[in-house]
Design a protein around this motif. Structure first.
Motif, PDB file in Angstrom:
ATOM      1  N   LEU A   1       0.802  -1.212   0.000  1.00  0.00           N
ATOM      2  CA  LEU A   1       0.000   0.000   0.000  1.00  0.00           C
ATOM      3  C   LEU A   1       0.840   1.268   0.000  1.00  0.00           C
ATOM      4  N   LEU A   2       2.008   1.212   0.614  1.00  0.00           N
ATOM      5  CA  LEU A   2       2.822   2.423   0.732  1.00  0.00           C
ATOM      6  C   LEU A   2       3.861   2.564  -0.374  1.00  0.00           C
ATOM      7  N   GLY A   3       3.774   1.708  -1.378  1.00  0.00           N
ATOM      8  CA  GLY A   3       4.687   1.799  -2.513  1.00  0.00           C
ATOM      9  C   GLY A   3       3.927   1.860  -3.822  1.00  0.00           C
ATOM     10  N   GLY A   4       4.595   2.297  -4.870  1.00  0.00           N
ATOM     11  CA  GLY A   4       4.004   2.313  -6.203  1.00  0.00           C
ATOM     12  C   GLY A   4       3.084   3.498  -6.453  1.00  0.00           C
ATOM     13  N   ALA A   5       2.460   3.493  -7.620  1.00  0.00           N
ATOM     14  CA  ALA A   5       1.558   4.583  -8.009  1.00  0.00           C
ATOM     15  C   ALA A   5       0.392   4.678  -7.036  1.00  0.00           C
ATOM     16  N   GLY A   6       0.049   5.890  -6.640  1.00  0.00           N
ATOM     17  CA  GLY A   6      -1.069   6.103  -5.732  1.00  0.00           C
ATOM     18  C   GLY A   6      -0.722   5.942  -4.266  1.00  0.00           C
ATOM     19  N   ALA A   7       0.567   5.731  -3.936  1.00  0.00           N
ATOM     20  CA  ALA A   7       0.952   5.476  -2.556  1.00  0.00           C
ATOM     21  C   ALA A   7       0.629   6.651  -1.638  1.00  0.00           C
ATOM     22  N   ALA A   8       0.820   7.869  -2.124  1.00  0.00           N
ATOM     23  CA  ALA A   8       0.570   9.040  -1.278  1.00  0.00           C
ATOM     24  C   ALA A   8      -0.902   9.106  -0.880  1.00  0.00           C
ATOM     25  N   GLU A   9      -1.775   8.811  -1.813  1.00  0.00           N
ATOM     26  CA  GLU A   9      -3.215   8.826  -1.511  1.00  0.00           C
ATOM     27  C   GLU A   9      -3.569   7.720  -0.512  1.00  0.00           C
ATOM     28  N   ARG A  10      -2.984   6.546  -0.690  1.00  0.00           N
ATOM     29  CA  ARG A  10      -3.275   5.449   0.234  1.00  0.00           C
ATOM     30  C   ARG A  10      -2.724   5.756   1.627  1.00  0.00           C
ATOM     31  N   ARG A  11      -1.555   6.387   1.680  1.00  0.00           N
ATOM     32  CA  ARG A  11      -0.974   6.778   2.971  1.00  0.00           C
ATOM     33  C   ARG A  11      -1.903   7.738   3.707  1.00  0.00           C
ATOM     34  N   ARG A  12      -2.427   8.720   2.972  1.00  0.00           N
ATOM     35  CA  ARG A  12      -3.365   9.675   3.594  1.00  0.00           C
ATOM     36  C   ARG A  12      -4.625   8.965   4.066  1.00  0.00           C
ATOM     37  N   ALA A  13      -5.127   8.015   3.284  1.00  0.00           N
ATOM     38  CA  ALA A  13      -6.346   7.298   3.657  1.00  0.00           C
ATOM     39  C   ALA A  13      -6.154   6.506   4.945  1.00  0.00           C
ATOM     40  N   LEU A  14      -4.940   6.018   5.185  1.00  0.00           N
ATOM     41  CA  LEU A  14      -4.640   5.272   6.405  1.00  0.00           C
ATOM     42  C   LEU A  14      -4.218   6.175   7.561  1.00  0.00           C
ATOM     43  N   GLY A  15      -4.068   7.467   7.285  1.00  0.00           N
ATOM     44  CA  GLY A  15      -3.693   8.408   8.334  1.00  0.00           C
ATOM     45  C   GLY A  15      -2.249   8.322   8.752  1.00  0.00           C
ATOM     46  N   LEU A  16      -1.374   7.893   7.856  1.00  0.00           N
ATOM     47  CA  LEU A  16       0.030   7.711   8.193  1.00  0.00           C
ATOM     48  C   LEU A  16       0.867   8.908   7.771  1.00  0.00           C
TER      49      LEU A  16
END
Length: 373
Positions: free
Chosen positions: A334-349
């Motif tokens: 989830l924290l790597g590859g395309a879209g990682a920044a959005e997924r990081r924000r969604a998890l609150g990290l």
């Protein structure tokens, strides 16, 4: 919405805003005291890995290392020991406890060995059903605990069905870590037993000055019973700072992810996977309301990701099988590859976040999983 995981974005995952506000009742407080009184009990290590924190761009990463729990290479003994304690106590109280009873279960390895070990320690019998593909060394370990083993030419779900039929046909008790309508009391006890793992994490983090707990917990998921225990622990209290809870499954058996996407529990066909203990196509009926209500996100990972995560943990001194390493594999995905920044924000990290990975088994618990062996 289709339950077909292949139709999801890459990586296959889903996020659910609002899960941190979901609430449930806590696990019984006496479970921890029961485990603390067992011979050989000690809290499993909570290992900080600063190198992983740097790689994942978070503040701190801890691994809850279940590679040796009560003499077995996985966390399963926590649930089984508490459930058998409750079961045998109930039988004695009802006057049915004069002779030994056969404890019946189905397993991909770790749960069955825990049932066999606990039965032996209590002077009981064990009969364990194993589906196709469970490695011969895992089967030998169960036999080594004194259990009768029956091989099933089918999936885990088929082995569970066979075990339930066998228990009903003789003076035996099914001790399964998955529930379905009409069979929920013993799986409920097993889930309660897992609460000790979470209580230990609280104490270990508090000793390090992190009394607010983690910001994210990553959980390997099969039928969802461990996830139910983790959700129960973190969603049964009203204090602030509730962590994000991430479920990680194999792509070959992502029943929880599929159900969260669809909005209802579903069964999915399963394929071969090295994550043998997670190769489950149907979520536990008891666990489902908890995982649907309290999980923030779920992701499915390929075997290659679990193998890479296990190798990385080994290089850092942590013994992990593919199932245990799934916790790291999911977060790396989830924290790597395309879209990682959005997924990081969604998890609150962010760069200050505290992450706990549940390493549910050691490398010796899950030999290479090959169909037909």
């Amino acid at each position: 919405m289709s339950e077909n995981v292949s139709a999801l974005p890459t990586p296959p995952w889903t996020v659910r805003p609002g899960a941190r506000t979901w609430r449930c009742a806590p696990a019984p407080a006496e479970v921890r005291d029961f485990h603390a009184a067992l011979s050989g009990y000690a809290p499993t290590p909570l290992i900080e890995l600063p190198v992983l924190a740097g790689e994942l761009a978070v503040g701190r990463v801890f691994v809850k290392d279940e590679s040796c729990r009560l003499g077995l290479p996985a966390f399963k003994a926590l649930g089984v020991s508490w459930a058998v304690h409750r079961l045998l106590g109930e039988r004695v109280g009802s006057g049915r406890g004069r002779g030994p009873v056969t404890l019946v279960t189905a397993t991909e390895g770790n749960h069955g060995r825990a049932v066999a070990r606990t039965a032996r320690l209590h002077g009981q019998h064990a009969h364990v059903f194993v589906p196709a593909g469970v490695h011969r060394r895992a089967v030998a370990a169960i036999v080594g605990e004194g259990a009768e083993v029956t091989a099933v030419a089918g999936t885990y779900d088929e082995a569970v069905r066979r075990a339930a039929e066998a228990a009903a046909a003789r003076d035996a008790v099914l001790v399964q870590d998955s529930a379905w309508p009409g069979y929920e009391r013993i799986p409920g006890w097993i889930v309660e037993g897992y609460s000790t793992l979470c209580a230990e994490i609280d104490e270990q983090l508090a000793a390090l000055g992190l009394s607010e707990g983690p910001d994210l917990v990553s959980i390997p998921v099969g039928v969802g019973s461990l996830a139910q225990a983790v959700v129960t622990h973190y969603r049964s209290r009203d204090r602030g700072g509730a962590p994000a809870l991430l479920a990680v499954e194999p792509e070959a058996a992502a029943c929880v992810l599929a159900g969260l996407v669809r909005g209802a529990a579903v069964s999915v066909p399963t394929g071969e996977t090295a994550m043998a203990g997670l190769n489950c196509g149907t979520p536990s009926s008891l666990a489902w309301p908890y995982v649907q209500g309290g999980l923030d996100a779920a992701v499915a990972v390929p075997d290659s990701a679990a193998a890479g995560a296990a190798a990385r943990l080994a290089a850092l001194g942590v013994s992990s099988g593919p199932c245990g390493a799934a916790a790291l594999a999911g977060l790396r995905t989830l924290l790597g590859g395309a879209g990682a920044a959005e997924r990081r924000r969604a998890l609150g990290l962010d760069a200050t976040s505290v992450v706990v990975l549940l390493n549910t088994e050691g490398a010796s618990a899950n030999p290479h999983h090959t169909s037909g062996q």
